[in-house]
Design an enzyme around this catalytic site. Sequence first.
Site, PDB file in Angstrom:
ATOM      1  N   ASP A  21       0.852  -1.193   0.000  1.00  0.00           N
ATOM      2  CA  ASP A  21       0.000   0.000   0.000  1.00  0.00           C
ATOM      3  C   ASP A  21       0.893   1.249   0.000  1.00  0.00           C
ATOM      4  OD1 ASP A  21      -3.115   0.771   1.245  1.00  0.00           O
ATOM      5  OD2 ASP A  21      -1.541   2.266   1.256  1.00  0.00           O
ATOM      6  N   ASP A 116      -3.595   2.174  -5.481  1.00  0.00           N
ATOM      7  CA  ASP A 116      -2.420   2.236  -4.598  1.00  0.00           C
ATOM      8  C   ASP A 116      -2.213   0.985  -3.756  1.00  0.00           C
ATOM      9  OD1 ASP A 116      -4.184   2.590  -2.350  1.00  0.00           O
ATOM     10  OD2 ASP A 116      -2.602   3.767  -1.384  1.00  0.00           O
ATOM     11  N   GLU A 117      -2.906  -0.079  -4.079  1.00  0.00           N
ATOM     12  CA  GLU A 117      -2.914  -1.219  -3.178  1.00  0.00           C
ATOM     13  C   GLU A 117      -3.041  -2.532  -3.937  1.00  0.00           C
ATOM     14  OE1 GLU A 117      -5.945  -2.041   0.392  1.00  0.00           O
ATOM     15  OE2 GLU A 117      -5.665   0.034  -0.181  1.00  0.00           O
TER      16      GLU A 117
HETATM   17  N1  DCP Z   1      -8.637   8.568  -1.743  1.00  0.00           N
HETATM   18  C1  DCP Z   1      -9.591   9.526  -2.042  1.00  0.00           C
HETATM   19  N2  DCP Z   1     -10.682   9.700  -1.215  1.00  0.00           N
HETATM   20  C2  DCP Z   1     -10.810   8.957  -0.090  1.00  0.00           C
HETATM   21  C3  DCP Z   1      -9.842   7.981   0.226  1.00  0.00           C
HETATM   22  C4  DCP Z   1      -8.751   7.825  -0.622  1.00  0.00           C
HETATM   23  O1  DCP Z   1      -9.475  10.192  -3.070  1.00  0.00           O
HETATM   24  N3  DCP Z   1     -11.868   9.141   0.710  1.00  0.00           N
HETATM   25  C5  DCP Z   1      -7.478   8.416  -2.647  1.00  0.00           C
HETATM   26  C6  DCP Z   1      -6.342   9.297  -2.222  1.00  0.00           C
HETATM   27  C7  DCP Z   1      -5.344   8.398  -1.577  1.00  0.00           C
HETATM   28  C8  DCP Z   1      -5.587   7.072  -2.284  1.00  0.00           C
HETATM   29  O2  DCP Z   1      -6.973   7.079  -2.621  1.00  0.00           O
HETATM   30  O3  DCP Z   1      -4.016   8.862  -1.751  1.00  0.00           O
HETATM   31  C9  DCP Z   1      -5.240   5.883  -1.411  1.00  0.00           C
HETATM   32  O4  DCP Z   1      -6.036   5.853  -0.266  1.00  0.00           O
HETATM   33  P1  DCP Z   1      -5.491   5.313   1.124  1.00  0.00           P
HETATM   34  O5  DCP Z   1      -6.687   5.090   1.988  1.00  0.00           O
HETATM   35  O6  DCP Z   1      -4.577   4.162   0.905  1.00  0.00           O
HETATM   36  O7  DCP Z   1      -4.704   6.538   1.748  1.00  0.00           O
HETATM   37  P2  DCP Z   1      -3.275   7.117   1.432  1.00  0.00           P
HETATM   38  O8  DCP Z   1      -2.488   6.258   0.488  1.00  0.00           O
HETATM   39  O9  DCP Z   1      -3.435   8.521   0.977  1.00  0.00           O
HETATM   40  O10 DCP Z   1      -2.596   7.133   2.870  1.00  0.00           O
HETATM   41  P3  DCP Z   1      -2.015   5.916   3.753  1.00  0.00           P
HETATM   42  O11 DCP Z   1      -2.208   4.657   2.989  1.00  0.00           O
HETATM   43  O12 DCP Z   1      -0.592   6.271   3.972  1.00  0.00           O
HETATM   44  O13 DCP Z   1      -2.807   5.964   5.018  1.00  0.00           O
HETATM   45 CA    CA Z   2      -2.256   4.067   0.795  1.00  0.00          CA
HETATM   46 CA    CA Z   3      -4.988   2.081   0.108  1.00  0.00          CA
END
Ligand code: DCP
Ligand code: CA
Ligand code: CA
Length: 375
Positions: A21, A116-117
């Site tokens: 992730d 991203d995962e």
């Molecule tokens: N995303 C979005 N709206 C949301 C949740 C996520 O647009 N409500 C998008 C932006 C994030 C991406 O999806 O960058 C990945 O979501 P993640 O939940 O994995 O969060 P991040 O990668 O940003 O942070 P981390 O995984 O470090 O907690």
């Molecule tokens: Ca993430």
């Molecule tokens: Ca994610």
Amino acid sequence: MMESNAILEQKVVQRKIIHIDFDAFFASIEIRDNPRLSGKAVAVGGAPDRRGVIATCNYEARRFGVHSAMSSAQAMRLCPELKIIPPRFSVYRAASSEAHAIFRQYTDLIEPLSLDEAYLDVTGTHLCRGSATLIAEEIRQKIFQQLHVTVSAGVATNKFLAKIASDWNKPNGLFVITPEQADDFIFDLPVKKIHGVGRVTAGKLHKKGINTCGQLRQYSILELSRWFGSFGERLWELSRGRDDREVQTSRRRKSLSVEHTYDKDLAGLADITAQVIPLLEELQERYQRIEKEYEVHKHFVKVKFADFTQTTLEESLPTTGESVKEHFTQLLVRAWERGGRPVRLLGLGVRLVDLREERALEQLELFEKKIMGLA
Ligand code: DCP
Ligand code: CA
Ligand code: CA
């Protein structure tokens, strides 16, 4: 017999699953591409004065209480110096596919959950002496060297645990749950860490004094089913660390076809056209099982002659009011005329559009509009 033994053996082999992730995905990419942002509180999202929403933010901004899905206006109130950058989905998509190219150096069994995962099944991989931990470390290093952003990884024997593990040492972390450690790890795991246990379920559990998976284990499968329906059964399994879901590759179906080799060669056109209905019935029966996920956009036929030469012919769906049966018949006749000899095999097929993929794209577009405050 052979086959069922193979299946049995497969079940006994312990899987090696890696969950990867990206850390603060959209925000990390924006900071990478604009170094002036580094060290600052950064979010990606829509403008505060246009009812925009935060898609994500870096860890600096999280310290102020900023998080995904919050309105940009609210985020600015919490963190006045916050830099909000508009999203660039095509850049995120490119980063995601670069990461996948690195994953594929280790395994073909890759299941993307979002941009991203992904889950990777490396059970059959001999690289890194077959160590999933070393593979995960190498992947993390390669992603950092090539993409200049960090990912976190979790390693375990199943998807449930691997996903929890990737979150454990975030950001830029690795966490391994060995088969020996798994039981103790899950025993102390808070129930709210279980995917699918949201606020409502967690609340119900807490009322009964259940906060950890260990406490959850004191209840029978029947009791849990009574409280939570089919999810109760799942809770019973997960609280014991059991999860046998396979890593499902995204290789989706592109076509569907049926064919038949005849005991006696079909001599001429009348014999051939007589086969359209039975073949078509079989094709339609098989298509019915997947029609929710796919749409037909072409018909094709295959003709193999008695001398083993073969020909195929395909065409977009008729727009002239011709029925499906008439279209296939017409395609078969034209294909047969190319050889004009007795026939040993006939096949009918359809090319498919993946509706799931289409819906995912539509969702991404909607998502984009939401963030920008346009929907
Ligand atoms: N995303 C979005 N709206 C949301 C949740 C996520 O647009 N409500 C998008 C932006 C994030 C991406 O999806 O960058 C990945 O979501 P993640 O939940 O994995 O969060 P991040 O990668 O940003 O942070 P981390 O995984 O470090 O907690
Ligand atoms: Ca993430
Ligand atoms: Ca994610």
